[in-house]
Motif scaffolding. Structure first.
Motif, PDB file in Angstrom:
ATOM      1  N   LYS A 168       0.823  -1.216   0.000  1.00 58.81           N
ATOM      2  CA  LYS A 168       0.000   0.000   0.000  1.00 58.81           C
ATOM      3  C   LYS A 168       0.853   1.261   0.000  1.00 58.81           C
ATOM      4  O   LYS A 168       0.406   2.304  -0.468  1.00 58.81           O
ATOM      5  N   PHE A 202       1.624   1.836  -3.652  1.00 59.13           N
ATOM      6  CA  PHE A 202       0.401   2.280  -4.339  1.00 59.13           C
ATOM      7  C   PHE A 202       0.057   3.718  -3.966  1.00 59.13           C
ATOM      8  O   PHE A 202      -0.435   4.487  -4.804  1.00 59.13           O
ATOM      9  N   ALA A 203       0.297   4.094  -2.724  1.00 56.12           N
ATOM     10  CA  ALA A 203       0.056   5.482  -2.307  1.00 56.12           C
ATOM     11  C   ALA A 203       0.990   6.426  -3.052  1.00 56.12           C
ATOM     12  O   ALA A 203       0.590   7.527  -3.448  1.00 56.12           O
ATOM     13  N   GLU A 249       2.179   5.913  -6.082  1.00 58.16           N
ATOM     14  CA  GLU A 249       1.658   6.011  -7.446  1.00 58.16           C
ATOM     15  C   GLU A 249       0.420   6.894  -7.511  1.00 58.16           C
ATOM     16  O   GLU A 249       0.257   7.674  -8.453  1.00 58.16           O
ATOM     17  N   ARG A 250      -0.462   6.766  -6.523  1.00 57.65           N
ATOM     18  CA  ARG A 250      -1.664   7.615  -6.496  1.00 57.65           C
ATOM     19  C   ARG A 250      -1.307   9.084  -6.375  1.00 57.65           C
ATOM     20  O   ARG A 250      -1.919   9.939  -7.025  1.00 57.65           O
ATOM     21  N   THR A 251      -0.316   9.389  -5.569  1.00 57.26           N
ATOM     22  CA  THR A 251       0.114  10.774  -5.417  1.00 57.26           C
ATOM     23  C   THR A 251       0.702  11.300  -6.725  1.00 57.26           C
ATOM     24  O   THR A 251       0.418  12.429  -7.132  1.00 57.26           O
ATOM     25  N   LEU A 261      -0.005  10.222  -9.771  1.00 57.96           N
ATOM     26  CA  LEU A 261      -1.115  10.409 -10.718  1.00 57.96           C
ATOM     27  C   LEU A 261      -1.964  11.625 -10.367  1.00 57.96           C
ATOM     28  O   LEU A 261      -2.478  12.306 -11.265  1.00 57.96           O
ATOM     29  N   SER A 262      -2.092  11.929  -9.092  1.00 55.39           N
ATOM     30  CA  SER A 262      -2.837  13.117  -8.686  1.00 55.39           C
ATOM     31  C   SER A 262      -2.133  14.390  -9.155  1.00 55.39           C
ATOM     32  O   SER A 262      -2.787  15.322  -9.642  1.00 55.39           O
ATOM     33  N   HIS A 302      -2.684  14.635 -12.839  1.00 54.81           N
ATOM     34  CA  HIS A 302      -4.058  15.057 -13.130  1.00 54.81           C
ATOM     35  C   HIS A 302      -4.194  16.568 -12.985  1.00 54.81           C
ATOM     36  O   HIS A 302      -4.791  17.235 -13.837  1.00 54.81           O
ATOM     37  N   TYR A 327       8.217  11.201  -7.267  1.00 57.80           N
ATOM     38  CA  TYR A 327       7.818   9.801  -7.399  1.00 57.80           C
ATOM     39  C   TYR A 327       9.031   8.882  -7.422  1.00 57.80           C
ATOM     40  O   TYR A 327       9.066   7.864  -6.710  1.00 57.80           O
TER      41      TYR A 327
END
Length: 113
Positions: free
Chosen positions: A13, A16-17, A19-21, A23-24, A27, A69
Motif C-alpha cells: 500500500k 500504491f500510495a 503512485e496515487r500521489t 497520478l494526482s 491530473h 515519485y
C-alpha cells in the motif's frame, strides 16, 4: 555487542500510495495545461503571455511530480525509514501558480486601461 539487522517489510500500500500521489499531481497538471491551451487558442497577446506562464508552471509540476515519485520509489525500494514528505516543493508550486495568476490579472486590468 553487535546488532542483528532485520529486513524491513514494506507493505504494497505504500507503493500504491506513491503512485496515487504521482497520478494526482499529473491530473492537476493536465487540468492546468488545458487552461493554458485554452488561453493560447482563444486569447490575445495577454492570453499568450499568461498561457506561456501557466505552461511553465505545468512543466515544473510535471518535473517535480516525476522527481518526487522516483525519489520516494527508490527510498521505499531500499527500505529507507523516511520521512517521505516534501514541504518545499508544494510551497514553491503554489507560489509559482499564484504569481502566474496575479500576472494574468494585472495584465488584464492594464490592457483595459
Amino acid at each position: 555487542m553487535s546488532t542483528i539487522a532485520l529486513p524491513i517489510r514494506v507493505e504494497p500500500k505504500v507503493s500504491f500510495a506513491n503512485e496515487r500521489t504521482f497520478l494526482s499531481w499529473l491530473h492537476f497538471s493536465v487540468i492546468l495545461g488545458s487552461l493554458a491551451i485554452g488561453l493560447l487558442n482563444f486569447g490575445n497577446k495577454v492570453g499568450l503571455i499568461s498561457a506561456a506562464m501557466f505552461s511553465l508552471v505545468v512543466m515544473g509540476i510535471m518535473i517535480y511530480a516525476l522527481y518526487t515519485y522516483l525519489w520516494r520509489a527508490t527510498s521505499i525500494q531500499y527500505g529507507s525509514r523516511g520521512p517521505y514528505d516534501d514541504r518545499l516543493g508544494p510551497t514553491l508550486i503554489c507560489i509559482a501558480l499564484l504569481t502566474a495568476i496575479v500576472v494574468n490579472f494585472v495584465l488584464r486590468f492594464l490592457e483595459d486601461s
